[in-house]
Write a protein that holds these residues in place. Structure first.
Motif, PDB file in Angstrom:
ATOM      1  N   THR A  50      43.966  41.412  37.036  1.00  0.00           N
ATOM      2  CA  THR A  50      44.072  40.887  35.676  1.00  0.00           C
ATOM      3  C   THR A  50      45.525  40.808  35.221  1.00  0.00           C
ATOM      4  OG1 THR A  50      43.711  43.124  34.778  1.00  0.00           O
ATOM      5  CG2 THR A  50      41.787  41.685  34.986  1.00  0.00           C
ATOM      6  N   THR A  62      37.522  41.375  35.891  1.00  0.00           N
ATOM      7  CA  THR A  62      38.602  40.412  36.070  1.00  0.00           C
ATOM      8  C   THR A  62      38.406  39.161  35.227  1.00  0.00           C
ATOM      9  OG1 THR A  62      38.884  41.199  38.344  1.00  0.00           O
ATOM     10  CG2 THR A  62      39.903  39.087  37.783  1.00  0.00           C
ATOM     11  N   TRP A  86      41.943  39.634  31.907  1.00  0.00           N
ATOM     12  CA  TRP A  86      43.304  39.083  31.967  1.00  0.00           C
ATOM     13  C   TRP A  86      43.832  38.651  30.607  1.00  0.00           C
ATOM     14  CZ3 TRP A  86      43.794  34.084  30.214  1.00  0.00           C
ATOM     15  CH2 TRP A  86      42.615  33.322  30.140  1.00  0.00           C
TER      16      TRP A  86
END
Length: 279
Positions: free
Chosen positions: A82, A139, A143
Motif C-alpha cells: 500500500t 491492499t 493505499w
C-alpha cells in the motif's frame, strides 16, 4: 551522535525479540502448535507450558509463535504494497495535474469511503478465507492515505524554488522526482507507514477473530482470541497472550517509526540543485 530515547531502545528490543522468536518458531516452539492433550486442557502457566494451554490442551506459547508468522507477514506485506502504490499514485497525480489528477483524486475519495472490513467480507465470499483474500482486501483500500499524503507533500515540494532551478538546469522529470521530491516525502510517509502497520495488524486480528484468517488447526493471533473467549475466566493467559502480542508489536513499530521519521525529516536538505550533468 545523538542518543536515542529510552522508549525507542526499549521498543526496538521488544520488537527484535518478537520478530526473532516468530521467525524461529519452527525451531524454538516447545510443542507442536496443533498437538492436543485433553488431559492438560486449560492448564495454568507452568515450567512445562509457559503460557498454559487452551481448551484442547494445545500449548499457548507454541501457538502464539506460529500465529505471529501469519499476522506479522500479512501486516508487513500490506504496509509495503500500500505504501508503494499510494506513493506512486500521489506523486503521479501531483506531477501530472489536470484531468489525471482529478481522476486519481476522486478515485482515492471513493476508496476512502469503503470500509476495509466490508471489502474483506466481500473478497472472502468470492475467494474464500485465507492469506490471499486478507492481503488483497487490505491492499485494495489501504493505499489511499499514502496517496493523499504523497500528493499534498508533492505539491508543497514542487512549489519550492529548487525544483524550478532543477528544471532550468535540464534535469529530467524522473530525476527530479527521485532526487528532489521522494527524499522530502520519506520522513512523513515512513511515519504514515508505521501507523498503517499497526492498523493493519489490528485489522488482521479482527478479521481472523471473525474466522476470515487461517483455518484450524493453524493459528494466528486473532483466531486465538476468538477460541479463547469462552474460557477467558478459567484460563486468562489464553486470551491475554495474543491480545498483548498485537498491542505490543503495534506500539513498538509506531514508536520506532515516529522516531526514524522525525530524524529523517530533520536531515532533509532545504534544497538540492544538482546539475543536469548528474542526471
Amino acid at each position: 551522535m545523538r542518543s536515542r530515547p529510552a522508549s525507542v531502545l526499549a521498543a526496538a528490543s521488544i520488537l527484535a525479540i518478537v520478530v526473532a522468536a516468530v521467525a524461529l518458531s519452527a525451531w524454538i516452539a516447545p510443542y507442536d502448535p496443533a498437538g492436543q492433550d485433553l488431559s492438560a486442557r486449560l492448564s495454568p502457566a507452568s515450567p512445562q507450558h509457559w503460557l498454559g494451554t487452551d481448551h484442547l490442551g494445545r500449548d499457548t506459547f507454541s501457538r502464539l509463535l506460529e500465529g505471529g508468522r501469519f499476522s506479522l507477514t500479512v501486516a508487513a506485506l500490506a504496509t509495503v504494497l500500500t505504501g508503494a502504490i499510494g506513493t506512486a499514485v500521489g506523486v503521479l497525480s501531483a506531477r501530472r495535474g489536470g484531468w489525471l489528477d482529478e481522476f486519481l483524486t476522486r478515485t482515492n475519495d471513493v476508496f476512502l469511503a469503503i470500509p476495509e472490513m466490508v471489502v474483506a467480507l466481500f473478497l472472502v465470499a468470492m475467494m474464500g478465507s485465507g492469506f490471499p483474500a486478507l492481503l488483497l482486501a487490505l491492499t485494495l483500500t489501504g493505499w489511499t492515505p499514502f496517496a493523499r499524503l504523497a500528493r499534498a507533500l508533492t505539491y508543497d515540494v514542487a512549489a519550492r524554488g529548487f525544483i524550478e532551478a532543477s528544471r532550468v538546469l535540464g534535469c529530467s522529470p524522473g530525476f527530479i522526482i527521485r532526487r528532489h521530491i521522494l527524499p522530502h516525502l520519506a520522513g512523513p510517509l515512513l511515519g504514515q507507514a508505521t501507523l498503517r502497520f499497526g492498523q493493519f495488524l489490528i485489522t488482521v486480528g479482527a478479521l481472523s477473530y471473525l474466522g476470515l484468517g487461517v483455518q484450524p488447526p493453524q493459528s494466528d493471533w486473532g483466531s486465538m482470541l476468538a477460541a479463547a473467549q469462552p474460557f477467558a475466566l478459567r484460563s486468562p493467559l489464553t486470551i491475554l497472550a495474543p491480545g498483548l502480542a498485537i498491542f505490543a508489536v503495534a506500539l513498538c513499530v509506531t514508536v520506532i517509526g515516529q522516531h526514524v521519521a522525525k530524524g529523517a525529516g530533520n536531515r532533509l536538505p532545504a534544497a538540492d540543485t544538482r546539475s543536469a550533468q548528474d542526471a
